[in-house]
Design a protein around this motif. Structure first.
Motif, mmCIF file in Angstrom:
data_model
loop_
_atom_site.group_PDB
_atom_site.id
_atom_site.type_symbol
_atom_site.label_atom_id
_atom_site.label_comp_id
_atom_site.label_asym_id
_atom_site.label_seq_id
_atom_site.Cartn_x
_atom_site.Cartn_y
_atom_site.Cartn_z
ATOM 1 N N PHE A 216 -70.393 6.447 46.840
ATOM 2 C CA PHE A 216 -71.419 7.490 46.759
ATOM 3 C C PHE A 216 -70.842 8.854 47.129
ATOM 4 O O PHE A 216 -71.121 9.859 46.470
ATOM 5 N N THR A 217 -70.016 8.906 48.162
ATOM 6 C CA THR A 217 -69.497 10.197 48.635
ATOM 7 C C THR A 217 -68.469 10.808 47.692
ATOM 8 O O THR A 217 -68.133 11.995 47.842
ATOM 9 N N VAL A 218 -67.979 10.045 46.719
ATOM 10 C CA VAL A 218 -67.025 10.610 45.754
ATOM 11 C C VAL A 218 -67.650 10.724 44.357
ATOM 12 O O VAL A 218 -66.945 10.888 43.367
ATOM 13 N N PHE A 219 -68.985 10.641 44.291
ATOM 14 C CA PHE A 219 -69.664 10.889 43.016
ATOM 15 C C PHE A 219 -69.230 12.268 42.517
ATOM 16 O O PHE A 219 -69.125 13.222 43.292
ATOM 17 N N PRO A 220 -68.938 12.419 41.215
ATOM 18 C CA PRO A 220 -68.326 13.662 40.720
ATOM 19 C C PRO A 220 -69.075 14.944 41.049
ATOM 20 O O PRO A 220 -68.460 15.998 41.187
ATOM 21 N N ALA A 221 -70.394 14.884 41.200
ATOM 22 C CA ALA A 221 -71.156 16.112 41.444
ATOM 23 C C ALA A 221 -71.218 16.490 42.922
ATOM 24 O O ALA A 221 -71.828 17.507 43.268
ATOM 25 N N VAL A 222 -70.616 15.697 43.805
ATOM 26 C CA VAL A 222 -70.684 15.969 45.247
ATOM 27 C C VAL A 222 -69.773 17.146 45.600
ATOM 28 O O VAL A 222 -68.585 17.152 45.280
ATOM 29 N N ALA A 223 -70.343 18.145 46.277
ATOM 30 C CA ALA A 223 -69.572 19.300 46.733
ATOM 31 C C ALA A 223 -69.198 19.177 48.205
ATOM 32 O O ALA A 223 -68.151 19.655 48.631
ATOM 33 N N GLN A 224 -70.081 18.531 48.992
ATOM 34 C CA GLN A 224 -69.847 18.453 50.432
ATOM 35 C C GLN A 224 -70.408 17.143 50.968
ATOM 36 O O GLN A 224 -71.526 16.757 50.609
ATOM 37 N N VAL A 225 -69.645 16.472 51.800
ATOM 38 C CA VAL A 225 -70.110 15.277 52.490
ATOM 39 C C VAL A 225 -70.577 15.705 53.875
ATOM 40 O O VAL A 225 -69.791 16.125 54.716
ATOM 41 N N VAL A 226 -71.888 15.620 54.104
ATOM 42 C CA VAL A 226 -72.465 16.064 55.374
ATOM 43 C C VAL A 226 -72.298 14.985 56.443
ATOM 44 O O VAL A 226 -71.961 15.268 57.588
ATOM 45 N N SER A 227 -72.563 13.739 56.068
ATOM 46 C CA SER A 227 -72.393 12.629 57.004
ATOM 47 C C SER A 227 -72.011 11.373 56.220
ATOM 48 O O SER A 227 -72.358 11.238 55.049
ATOM 49 N N HIS A 228 -71.321 10.470 56.897
ATOM 50 C CA HIS A 228 -70.798 9.281 56.230
ATOM 51 C C HIS A 228 -70.750 8.153 57.262
ATOM 52 O O HIS A 228 -69.892 8.128 58.135
ATOM 53 N N GLY A 229 -71.724 7.254 57.196
ATOM 54 C CA GLY A 229 -71.772 6.139 58.124
ATOM 55 C C GLY A 229 -71.632 4.811 57.405
ATOM 56 O O GLY A 229 -71.214 4.754 56.242
ATOM 57 N N THR A 230 -72.014 3.735 58.069
ATOM 58 C CA THR A 230 -71.881 2.404 57.468
ATOM 59 C C THR A 230 -73.075 2.033 56.595
ATOM 60 O O THR A 230 -72.943 1.252 55.648
ATOM 61 N N THR A 231 -74.258 2.585 56.905
ATOM 62 C CA THR A 231 -75.451 2.252 56.116
ATOM 63 C C THR A 231 -76.152 3.479 55.545
ATOM 64 O O THR A 231 -77.157 3.342 54.867
ATOM 65 N N ARG A 232 -75.634 4.668 55.796
ATOM 66 C CA ARG A 232 -76.254 5.855 55.217
ATOM 67 C C ARG A 232 -75.224 6.963 55.092
ATOM 68 O O ARG A 232 -74.220 6.995 55.820
ATOM 69 N N ALA A 233 -75.485 7.851 54.153
ATOM 70 C CA ALA A 233 -74.626 9.019 53.952
ATOM 71 C C ALA A 233 -75.481 10.144 53.381
ATOM 72 O O ALA A 233 -76.493 9.900 52.717
ATOM 73 N N THR A 234 -75.075 11.361 53.657
ATOM 74 C CA THR A 234 -75.741 12.538 53.130
ATOM 75 C C THR A 234 -74.707 13.436 52.485
ATOM 76 O O THR A 234 -73.651 13.705 53.084
ATOM 77 N N VAL A 235 -75.001 13.889 51.278
ATOM 78 C CA VAL A 235 -74.096 14.791 50.566
ATOM 79 C C VAL A 235 -74.891 15.972 50.017
ATOM 80 O O VAL A 235 -76.114 15.909 49.886
ATOM 81 N N VAL A 236 -74.184 17.033 49.700
ATOM 82 C CA VAL A 236 -74.757 18.176 48.995
ATOM 83 C C VAL A 236 -74.028 18.298 47.670
ATOM 84 O O VAL A 236 -72.795 18.280 47.630
ATOM 85 N N LEU A 237 -74.784 18.400 46.606
ATOM 86 C CA LEU A 237 -74.196 18.493 45.277
ATOM 87 C C LEU A 237 -73.828 19.938 44.950
ATOM 88 O O LEU A 237 -74.218 20.863 45.650
ATOM 89 N N HIS A 238 -73.096 20.125 43.882
ATOM 90 C CA HIS A 238 -72.654 21.471 43.509
ATOM 91 C C HIS A 238 -73.817 22.387 43.175
ATOM 92 O O HIS A 238 -73.698 23.610 43.282
#
Length: 575
Positions: A216-238
């Motif tokens: 999920f964190t390397v999905f092509p539209a991801v600009a920034q990884v805000v958080s990255h855990g074992t069961t949840r992650a937050t990203v900001v897209l371009h």
């Protein structure tokens, strides 16, 4: 991908090239291409999909054409990904702060290790910036002011549902293809069908061997990884959209889907109802003490508090609980209920396709009838139809109706409501049509009393069948004009004419609360697309979400009727 999306990525490439100290002519080529795309009247993605050569566009050569094709097909281009990998994700954002540009940001990065706003703020606080060549104390103070202004800036504007939808669908398809993923769905305001979304909540169930969070964190539209855990992650897209992913176990899937779908007001009532039964509801399930008694499905969550399943579009605490308790939840309208399209434009005015092409496209979508409703003469800038041209078009509609088998065509017009409430075509012409839409396209600032009287007078014309986009809003920037909607709804009920639920993504007019008001007053609505091309028929899904949020059933919508029954409704409105 629309033209603006592609242009934004070209601007990002230019920013990154400047950070790389690339040839200025190369940088300028991407800046120029971005401006070209922003001002272009044609849909570049549609050109690529149709196999057209985008090198025909001004200032687009072979290299840029290849990048455009990559972006349309993949959402990115290898060159952009290589440039992104060369710099920390937060560095490009710094170039957009007042007083900073790519060259200065690169110097801050190389000399002070500045990678993002936090490290830039620390460098200011430590007094390290004014010592750099070309900066000074005044520049350092300006940077500090820019950082403070950015911190106080309002949150990003909510995104139109129609803009978010293709991206959400692409992300879900991407996640479903990840090893070990069993289910992937969207929740939040997106699932409730809100006109705009502020962020996106995604839920997946997956096996323990799945690497879905990493993927999920390397999905092509991801600009920034805000958080990255074992069961949840937050990203900001371009495009600035925040996306939250949560991995939940099967036994909590329904509870998590309900919880993260919301709305907040709806969830508060659900928790209170559970407490009255000495139960607790959260994203993990429904509990009695420490024992989970429900949560694998949404149905089980509602059943545990004594209710039937409530459709997501109704979960706003606007009467859904009372309706559920009393057995009055409506069977909401579905796309398959729609039999006819009542608002369609052609090349005669501001549409892109001929009458025949529109008819064939409507037939291919399973529609039984289609009203051709081009604009009337007041809209001169789009070549609106005067009486003579309209009557000639009616003859053409009749010819195409005979030639295209499997769909019936109606002769119509979208006539303009003038400031005094009169219409810009005479009654003797309107009387010869099957269907008349009356719409406001100007003088939005008349004031509440004048605007209301204007529309009421137009509805009094016996030939007006439908009030188009009744409040005139255009999301996200143009609010509804000031008008007494309740008075208009009641007048429409007396006249037995219809109100429109316009599916254009920027309109979605009527708003959901007014759809519900019209339904309660016995007014029939027309759910249509106001389409200007064969592709515009696809926008029905957004109007459908709006209608469902307004509690509308198939019986509440006029164009769910077979053609003969629909004609009877129109005839009744003309009495």
């Amino acid at each position: 991908m629309n033209n603006g999306d592609i242009a934004n990525l070209f601007d990002e490439i230019a920013d990154l090239l400047e950070l790389q100290n690339a040839n200025p002519f190369r940088v300028r080529a991407y800046r120029t291409a971005a401006r070209t795309l922003q001002g272009l009247g044609r849909d570049v993605a549609a050109m690529v999909e149709a196999g057209e050569d985008v090198r025909e566009l001004p200032r687009i050569g072979v290299d840029l054409a290849e990048k455009i094709t990559d972006i349309v097909e993949m959402g990115t281009t290898p060159m952009l990904e290589e440039l992104r990998a060369a710099f920390p994700p937060g560095l490009v954002a710094l170039t957009r702060l007042p007083g900073l540009g790519p060259k200065r940001v690169r110097l801050l990065h190389d000399e002070l290790g500045v990678n993002d706003t936090e490290s830039l703020r620390k460098a200011c606080d430590d007094g390290r910036i004014h010592g750099l060549k070309g900066f000074g104390a005044k520049t350092e103070a300006h940077i500090r002011e820019a950082l403070e202004a950015a911190a106080k800036a309002p949150p990003p504007q909510r995104m139109l549902l129609a803009v978010a939808t293709p991206l959400v669908e692409e992300m879900l398809e991407y996640l479903r293809a990840v090893r070990g993923v069993q289910r992937a769905v969207a929740a939040g305001s997106y699932r409730r069908g809100r006109e705009t979304v502020g962020d996106i909540d995604l839920l997946v169930t997956a096996g323990t061997d799945s690497d879905v969070i990493d993927r999920f964190t390397v999905f092509p539209a991801v600009a920034q990884v805000v958080s990255h855990g074992t069961t949840r992650a937050t990203v900001v897209l371009h495009n600035g959209l925040q996306v939250d992913l949560r991995v939940v176990p099967d036994e909590s899937y329904g509870a998590a889907l309900h919880y993260f779908t919301g709305s907040k007001d709806h969830n508060v009532v659900v928790r209170h109802m559970a407490q009255q039964l000495d139960r607790k509801v959260n994203e993990y399930g429904v509990f009695e003490g420490e024992t989970r008694i429900a949560g694998e499905t949404e149905e089980s969550v509602f059943a545990a508090i004594g209710l039937p399943w409530i459709p997501p579009e109704l979960r706003e605490n606007r009467g859904e609980f009372e309706a559920a308790r009393d057995g009055r939840l409506p069977r909401l309208i579905e796309a398959s209920d729609i039999r006819g399209e009542l608002h369609a434009h052609t090349v005669a005015t501001d549409g892109r396709n001929t009458i025949r092409e529109m008819a064939e496209a409507a037939r291919a979508r399973g529609l039984e009838y289609l009203a051709i409703t081009d604009h009337s003469k007041r809209l001169t800038f789009i070549n609106g139809l005067d009486a003579d041209r309209l009557l000639r078009q009616c003859d053409e509609v009749a010819r195409v109706d005979e030639e295209v088998v499997g769909i019936s065509l109606l002769k119509g017009i979208e006539v303009d409501i003038l400031e005094d409430g009169s219409l810009d075509l005479p009654d003797e012409v309107l009387a010869r049509l099957d269907f008349v839409i009356a719409s406001v396209h100007g003088a939005f600032d008349l004031g509440r009393e004048k605007q209301t009287k204007r529309i009421l007078r137009a509805l009094d014309n016996r030939y007006v069948t439908l009030l188009g986009h009744p409040t005139g809003r255009k999301l996200p920037d143009r609010p509804s004009y000031d008008v007494d909607v309740e008075q208009i709804v009641r007048h429409a009920a007396q006249r037995k004419c219809f109100l429109e639920v316009n599916s254009q993504p920027q309109r979605l007019d009527l708003a959901d609360i007014y759809c519900q008001m019209a339904r309660d007053e016995g007014v029939l609505l027309c759910l249509d697309t106001d389409t200007h091309s064969v592709k515009g028929f696809d926008n029905l899904r957004y109007g459908l979400a709006q209608a469902r949020r307004g509690w509308l059933t198939a019986d509440d919508v006029a164009n769910t009727r077979p053609l003969d029954a629909f004609r009877e409704l129109v005839a009744a409105a003309r009495l």
